[in-house]
Design a protein around this motif. Sequence first.
Motif, PDB file in Angstrom:
ATOM      1  N   GLN A   1      -7.948  -4.499   1.217  1.00 31.48           N
ATOM      2  CA  GLN A   1      -8.472  -3.103   1.394  1.00 31.48           C
ATOM      3  C   GLN A   1      -7.552  -2.224   1.271  1.00 31.48           C
ATOM      4  OE1 GLN A   1     -10.909  -3.863   4.810  1.00 31.48           O
ATOM      5  NE2 GLN A   1     -12.682  -4.056   3.794  1.00 31.48           N
ATOM      6  N   GLN A   2      -6.411  -2.378   1.994  1.00 28.88           N
ATOM      7  CA  GLN A   2      -5.492  -1.431   2.171  1.00 28.88           C
ATOM      8  C   GLN A   2      -4.775  -0.919   0.649  1.00 28.88           C
ATOM      9  OE1 GLN A   2      -1.817  -1.378   4.464  1.00 28.88           O
ATOM     10  NE2 GLN A   2      -3.049  -1.719   6.403  1.00 28.88           N
ATOM     11  N   LEU A   3      -4.775  -1.888  -0.005  1.00 27.04           N
ATOM     12  CA  LEU A   3      -4.217  -1.463  -1.417  1.00 27.04           C
ATOM     13  C   LEU A   3      -5.130  -0.851  -2.334  1.00 27.04           C
ATOM     14  CD1 LEU A   3      -1.731  -2.190  -3.111  1.00 27.04           C
ATOM     15  CD2 LEU A   3      -2.681  -4.125  -3.914  1.00 27.04           C
ATOM     16  N   GLU A   4      -6.411  -1.161  -2.312  1.00 24.77           N
ATOM     17  CA  GLU A   4      -7.580  -0.600  -2.963  1.00 24.77           C
ATOM     18  C   GLU A   4      -7.764   1.099  -2.382  1.00 24.77           C
ATOM     19  OE1 GLU A   4     -10.973  -3.096  -2.770  1.00 24.77           O
ATOM     20  OE2 GLU A   4     -12.101  -0.980  -2.704  1.00 24.77           O
ATOM     21  N   VAL A   5      -7.685   1.112  -1.133  1.00 24.95           N
ATOM     22  CA  VAL A   5      -7.646   2.385  -0.422  1.00 24.95           C
ATOM     23  C   VAL A   5      -6.806   3.190  -0.862  1.00 24.95           C
ATOM     24  CG1 VAL A   5      -7.636   3.466   1.874  1.00 24.95           C
ATOM     25  CG2 VAL A   5      -9.274   1.861   1.440  1.00 24.95           C
ATOM     26  N   ALA A   6      -5.355   2.562  -0.925  1.00 24.14           N
ATOM     27  CA  ALA A   6      -4.088   3.547  -1.074  1.00 24.14           C
ATOM     28  C   ALA A   6      -4.410   4.073  -2.637  1.00 24.14           C
ATOM     29  CB  ALA A   6      -2.774   2.716  -1.142  1.00 24.14           C
ATOM     30  N   HIS A   7      -4.818   3.381  -3.765  1.00 22.63           N
ATOM     31  CA  HIS A   7      -5.004   3.970  -4.967  1.00 22.63           C
ATOM     32  C   HIS A   7      -6.281   5.039  -5.028  1.00 22.63           C
ATOM     33  CE1 HIS A   7      -2.215   1.261  -7.412  1.00 22.63           C
ATOM     34  NE2 HIS A   7      -2.993   0.241  -6.516  1.00 22.63           N
ATOM     35  N   SER A   8      -7.338   4.803  -4.246  1.00 20.97           N
ATOM     36  CA  SER A   8      -8.138   5.873  -4.070  1.00 20.97           C
ATOM     37  C   SER A   8      -7.585   7.147  -3.630  1.00 20.97           C
ATOM     38  CB  SER A   8      -9.468   5.279  -3.060  1.00 20.97           C
ATOM     39  OG  SER A   8     -10.195   4.647  -4.017  1.00 20.97           O
ATOM     40  N   VAL A   9      -6.919   6.875  -2.319  1.00 23.40           N
ATOM     41  CA  VAL A   9      -6.272   8.033  -1.698  1.00 23.40           C
ATOM     42  C   VAL A   9      -5.133   8.714  -2.699  1.00 23.40           C
ATOM     43  CG1 VAL A   9      -4.923   8.845   0.272  1.00 23.40           C
ATOM     44  CG2 VAL A   9      -6.796   7.333   0.748  1.00 23.40           C
ATOM     45  N   GLY A  10      -4.456   7.899  -3.095  1.00 23.95           N
ATOM     46  CA  GLY A  10      -3.338   8.492  -4.114  1.00 23.95           C
ATOM     47  C   GLY A  10      -4.142   9.356  -5.271  1.00 23.95           C
ATOM     48  N   ARG A  11      -5.312   8.686  -5.799  1.00 24.52           N
ATOM     49  CA  ARG A  11      -5.996   9.569  -6.662  1.00 24.52           C
ATOM     50  C   ARG A  11      -6.553  10.625  -6.378  1.00 24.52           C
ATOM     51  NH1 ARG A  11      -7.135   4.587  -9.151  1.00 24.52           N
ATOM     52  NH2 ARG A  11      -9.054   4.066  -8.124  1.00 24.52           N
TER      53      ARG A  11
ATOM     54  N   ALA B   1       0.796  -0.973   0.086  1.00 20.79           N
ATOM     55  CA  ALA B   1       0.242   0.015  -0.047  1.00 20.79           C
ATOM     56  C   ALA B   1       0.772   1.315   0.203  1.00 20.79           C
ATOM     57  CB  ALA B   1      -0.921  -0.066   1.144  1.00 20.79           C
ATOM     58  N   GLN B   2       2.164   1.081   0.660  1.00 26.30           N
ATOM     59  CA  GLN B   2       2.937   2.404   0.847  1.00 26.30           C
ATOM     60  C   GLN B   2       3.506   2.726  -0.522  1.00 26.30           C
ATOM     61  OE1 GLN B   2       5.604   1.448   3.890  1.00 26.30           O
ATOM     62  NE2 GLN B   2       4.863   2.885   5.276  1.00 26.30           N
TER      63      GLN B   2
END
Length: 426
Positions: free
Chosen positions: A194-204, A83-84
């Motif tokens: 979920q962390q990975l999915e959330v990381a992409h949303s937060v990144g966007r 996620a990082q």
Amino acid sequence: LSSEKGRPLSDRAVAFDPFEGPYQVDPAEALRWARDDAPVFYSPKLGYWVVSRHDDIKAVFRDNLTFSPRIALEKMTPVSGEAQEALASYGYAMNRTLVNEDEPAHMERRRALLDHFLPENLLPRRERVRTLVRERMDALVDKGRADLVQEMLWEVPLTVALDFLGVPEDDMETLRRFSVAHTVNTWGRPTPEQQLEVAHSVGRFWQYAGKVLEKMRAEPDGPGWMHQAIRRNAEMPEVVTDSYLHSMMMAIIVAAHETTAHASANMFRTLLTHRDAWDDVCADPSLIPNAVEECLRYAGSVVAWRREATRPVELGGVRLPQGAKLLMVTASANQDDRHFEEAARFDIYRDNAVDHLTFGYGSHQCMGKNIARMEMRVFLEEFTRRLPHLRLEEQELTYLPNTSFRGPDQLWVKWDPARNPERTEP
Ligand code: HEM
């Protein structure tokens, strides 16, 4: 198990888990035992000291040198390597804003950005809020049932927030999804997937905030709080820094709308389950301001906030080491019998309802509190006038599991369209 100071930990302290069970059902009730027997306890599952009494939490808020807000937006769940990496691929660099900035930088910045929040500058916004609420009510008033969250309570606060910030209205559904991802990322306990999915949303979301900022910079005389911040950034770049601007652009979209949407949903749920109070408000709208305050006390939308001890210090009879992380459960403070008479009772006539800590307290106290109050009042004014016979439907409410932001995912209500007073008595 023992705490860091070698004291034995109670079973309840060991078992404390804010992501499931009693805390998710009712955070204030879940900590009744702590208020009575262990007002400051160490939670090994969290790695945080949990603070539950009104006086102790207020004392922490009051002293932001001993208790730094720097961890207020830290991720509650450590981020996986994957996620990082995902976040880094978007150039994610969320940094200090206001809410997690130390002194003296915080106060200088807060002062430089205060005028938009002054009551005289908020008043003209009230009629705009009313227009938004009325438009949405017109769209649903003949239907007889609605999910208030979906059809009213998140979109109005988001529109008001973007207006206030001077951010052009954009794809609202996407912004809402980004905000939920930010909440999970900051206060939730996502699984590795979920962390990975959330990381992409937060990144966007981060990149979106950057783009909006660039667009707004090109229009230096534009309206709203973020435009003012951009001008201050040009005048005093060491006070209102570049990093602040980008981080704040993302954080404030969430802070300004999710909190208010949840607080409003909690308010409707609370009033409709205390029918006498609802009926009283319908009969006498002058009760609305205190009813809103009591709803913020009894069922606020921010239920816990964080600080970190900058030196060894005693709190509630417990010695805390330097670096101790504190989870202050403000929902528990708000139902502390030591401060509020029969605190578990919902009472719109309570004379000290306003002592709640839902907006924090002291030098970081919520700058948007009067915007939130104004929106909640307008919601109540309009609904109690046009749909006094509104009822809650039987339903199982669900909440996004996290430590701090609380509001139901949906709130179904029903009414008889034929009894809409504005139609029968125009
Ligand atoms: C800070 C809650 C709505 C802007 C805070 C804090 C809390 C909070 C708990 C931290 C206080 C502290 O550390 O002492 C809420 C709740 C809201 C709400 C429950 C709705 C019911 C808003 C709105 C805006 C806003 C609508 C802006 C339009 C801010 C800002 C800060 C803040 C800028 C940082 C203040 C500082 O650190 O100096 N809020 N908030 N909030 N809030 Fe709100």
